[in-house]
Design a protein around this motif. Sequence first.
Motif, PDB file in Angstrom:
ATOM      1  N   GLU A   1       0.874  -1.235  -0.044  1.00 53.23           N
ATOM      2  CA  GLU A   1      -0.056  -0.072  -0.039  1.00 53.23           C
ATOM      3  C   GLU A   1       0.853   1.226  -0.088  1.00 53.23           C
ATOM      4  O   GLU A   1       0.471   2.164   0.791  1.00 53.23           O
ATOM      5  N   ILE A   2       2.093   1.468  -0.804  1.00 56.93           N
ATOM      6  CA  ILE A   2       2.920   2.637  -0.952  1.00 56.93           C
ATOM      7  C   ILE A   2       2.052   3.213  -2.415  1.00 56.93           C
ATOM      8  O   ILE A   2       2.128   2.731  -3.450  1.00 56.93           O
ATOM      9  N   ALA A   3       1.432   4.384  -1.772  1.00 57.67           N
ATOM     10  CA  ALA A   3       0.737   5.200  -2.904  1.00 57.67           C
ATOM     11  C   ALA A   3       1.561   5.388  -4.060  1.00 57.67           C
ATOM     12  O   ALA A   3       2.840   6.043  -3.913  1.00 57.67           O
ATOM     13  N   CYS A   4       1.136   5.056  -5.309  1.00 51.45           N
ATOM     14  CA  CYS A   4       2.080   5.433  -6.474  1.00 51.45           C
ATOM     15  C   CYS A   4       2.001   7.067  -6.796  1.00 51.45           C
ATOM     16  O   CYS A   4       0.942   7.558  -6.651  1.00 51.45           O
ATOM     17  N   PRO A   5       3.359   7.668  -6.896  1.00 47.62           N
ATOM     18  CA  PRO A   5       3.070   9.049  -7.277  1.00 47.62           C
ATOM     19  C   PRO A   5       2.294   9.475  -8.211  1.00 47.62           C
ATOM     20  O   PRO A   5       1.922   8.655  -9.431  1.00 47.62           O
ATOM     21  N   ASN A   6       1.881  10.590  -8.100  1.00 46.13           N
ATOM     22  CA  ASN A   6       0.675  11.119  -9.439  1.00 46.13           C
ATOM     23  C   ASN A   6       1.657  11.907 -10.317  1.00 46.13           C
ATOM     24  O   ASN A   6       1.581  13.269 -10.216  1.00 46.13           O
ATOM     25  N   LEU A   7       2.132  11.343 -11.120  1.00 43.15           N
ATOM     26  CA  LEU A   7       2.979  11.851 -12.026  1.00 43.15           C
ATOM     27  C   LEU A   7       2.360  12.681 -13.299  1.00 43.15           C
ATOM     28  O   LEU A   7       1.048  12.206 -13.632  1.00 43.15           O
TER      29      LEU A   7
END
Length: 177
Positions: free
Chosen positions: A14-20
């Motif tokens: 559950e490590i949030a994926c960056p919002n690139l």
Amino acid sequence: MKTAPLTPYQLEKEIACPNLMVKTRYGNVNLKSIIKGQRIIIYTNPSALIPKTDEDRHKLITALTKLKELNYHLIGFNIDSFEEHLYATNWLNSQLDDYLVFPIFYQPMNDLKRDLEQKLSMRIKIDNPIYFINQKGNTQYIVNGDIQKYKDMDNIVSLASKMVLTNQNFDKVLSLN
């Protein structure tokens, strides 16, 4: 500089994926809006997927079909030259059926890796990581795309299949009694 070979490992779940911000033919789009509610595999060197033989092409098509059956979507983040990015994109668009074509974004700075390293407070010591993102938009696994056996599509399909089974909810409340 060559990094030490790593085996696939599981990060904290559950490590949030960056919002690139990714550039598409429809304009700039936030990555989160593309991956929301879907299982995603982000392949950071999609040029490596281009087969050299007809047998390899058949294996790629079979693997992409299996990923679709598992409800996984593949996204490429090309971190190499723009020429290589264009070559990979053109090959995929011309050689695969429409339902198997997947988007490839040009990310020369490897922003995804950099942003995840900041969240993890640790360095991801892999040059070409392959990310497995769950339906909540969180990174669950990162495998080493520099090692042939880990970047092989059969291995990726196998790991995706295991993740689907791991994420199943087998509570009695949801059974069909």
